[in-house]
Motif scaffolding. Sequence first.
Motif, short mmCIF file in Angstrom:
data_model
loop_
_atom_site.label_atom_id
_atom_site.label_comp_id
_atom_site.label_asym_id
_atom_site.label_seq_id
_atom_site.Cartn_x
_atom_site.Cartn_y
_atom_site.Cartn_z
N ASP A 69 0.82 -1.22 0.00
CA ASP A 69 0.00 0.00 0.00
C ASP A 69 0.85 1.27 0.00
OD1 ASP A 69 -2.35 -1.51 0.06
OD2 ASP A 69 -2.35 -1.59 2.26
N GLY A 70 1.92 1.25 -0.76
CA GLY A 70 2.77 2.42 -0.89
C GLY A 70 3.74 2.63 0.26
N LYS A 71 3.74 1.76 1.24
CA LYS A 71 4.66 1.87 2.37
C LYS A 71 5.67 0.73 2.33
CE LYS A 71 1.43 4.04 5.58
NZ LYS A 71 0.80 3.93 6.90
N SER A 72 6.86 1.03 2.81
CA SER A 72 7.93 0.04 2.86
C SER A 72 8.03 -0.52 4.28
CB SER A 72 9.26 0.68 2.46
OG SER A 72 10.30 -0.25 2.53
N TYR A 73 8.01 -1.83 4.40
CA TYR A 73 8.09 -2.49 5.70
C TYR A 73 9.35 -3.35 5.77
CZ TYR A 73 3.21 -1.16 6.23
OH TYR A 73 2.05 -0.44 6.32
N LEU A 74 10.05 -3.22 6.88
CA LEU A 74 11.26 -4.01 7.10
C LEU A 74 10.87 -5.39 7.59
CD1 LEU A 74 14.40 -4.03 7.25
CD2 LEU A 74 14.15 -3.34 9.64
N ILE A 75 11.26 -6.41 6.85
CA ILE A 75 10.99 -7.79 7.23
C ILE A 75 12.15 -8.36 8.04
CG2 ILE A 75 10.57 -10.13 6.34
CD1 ILE A 75 8.29 -8.17 5.85
N ARG A 76 13.37 -8.08 7.57
CA ARG A 76 14.56 -8.60 8.24
C ARG A 76 15.66 -7.56 8.06
NH1 ARG A 76 14.80 -13.16 5.65
NH2 ARG A 76 15.88 -12.22 3.91
N ARG A 77 16.30 -7.20 9.16
CA ARG A 77 17.38 -6.22 9.05
C ARG A 77 18.67 -6.89 8.58
NH1 ARG A 77 21.31 -5.86 12.97
NH2 ARG A 77 20.98 -7.00 14.91
N GLY A 78 19.51 -6.12 7.94
CA GLY A 78 20.80 -6.63 7.50
C GLY A 78 21.82 -6.55 8.63
N LEU A 79 23.03 -6.90 8.33
CA LEU A 79 24.10 -6.83 9.33
C LEU A 79 24.39 -5.38 9.66
CD1 LEU A 79 26.54 -9.56 7.97
CD2 LEU A 79 25.03 -9.72 9.96
N GLU A 80 24.65 -5.13 10.94
CA GLU A 80 24.98 -3.79 11.41
C GLU A 80 26.28 -3.83 12.18
OE1 GLU A 80 21.64 -2.57 13.74
OE2 GLU A 80 20.33 -2.37 11.99
N SER A 81 26.93 -2.70 12.26
CA SER A 81 28.18 -2.60 13.01
C SER A 81 27.94 -3.05 14.45
CB SER A 81 28.67 -1.15 12.97
OG SER A 81 29.95 -1.06 13.49
N GLY A 82 28.84 -3.89 14.93
CA GLY A 82 28.72 -4.42 16.29
C GLY A 82 28.08 -5.79 16.36
N ASP A 83 27.42 -6.24 15.29
CA ASP A 83 26.80 -7.57 15.27
C ASP A 83 27.89 -8.65 15.35
OD1 ASP A 83 24.20 -6.70 15.05
OD2 ASP A 83 24.06 -7.04 12.89
N ARG A 84 27.63 -9.68 16.16
CA ARG A 84 28.51 -10.85 16.21
C ARG A 84 27.96 -11.87 15.23
NH1 ARG A 84 32.79 -12.14 18.54
NH2 ARG A 84 32.06 -14.00 19.54
N VAL A 85 28.85 -12.53 14.49
CA VAL A 85 28.43 -13.49 13.48
C VAL A 85 29.23 -14.79 13.62
CG1 VAL A 85 27.64 -11.78 11.80
CG2 VAL A 85 30.02 -12.51 11.77
N LEU A 86 28.63 -15.86 13.11
CA LEU A 86 29.29 -17.16 13.05
C LEU A 86 29.74 -17.38 11.62
CD1 LEU A 86 30.06 -19.83 14.43
CD2 LEU A 86 27.78 -20.68 13.83
N LEU A 87 31.00 -17.72 11.44
CA LEU A 87 31.60 -17.88 10.12
C LEU A 87 32.12 -19.29 9.93
CD1 LEU A 87 33.83 -14.74 10.53
CD2 LEU A 87 31.92 -14.85 8.96
N ILE A 88 32.12 -19.75 8.69
CA ILE A 88 32.79 -20.99 8.33
C ILE A 88 33.87 -20.64 7.31
CG2 ILE A 88 32.60 -23.21 7.15
CD1 ILE A 88 29.82 -23.48 8.04
#
Length: 97
Positions: A61-80
């Motif tokens: 309806d003409g509005k943008s809704y955030l479903i999932r945020r992307g990575l942000e500074s300070g986020d901890r992540v698991l890597l392979i």
Amino acid sequence: MLDIIKKASLGAVSNTNPVAFSYGTVTATKPLQIQVDQRFILSGPALVLPETVMESRIELDGKSYLIRRGLESGDRVLLIRMQGGQSYIVLDRLVNL
């Protein structure tokens, strides 16, 4: 003879470090940079990102809704780390409980 071949092949695989898990912290988002175990920083083509860590929005309806945020500074992540150590897959964002 077969046992010798098995032992030699197992030794070769263990010496190549096929994969390894690591923890990282996002230090910048544009361009994306991740510091791994306080040792080195990864960026650019060394990082493989799945859709689950990317920002996702929908238009309704003409509005943008955030479903999932992307990575942000300070986020901890698991890597392979992939075999050879040239690229790392970011599995997911980690949460503190």
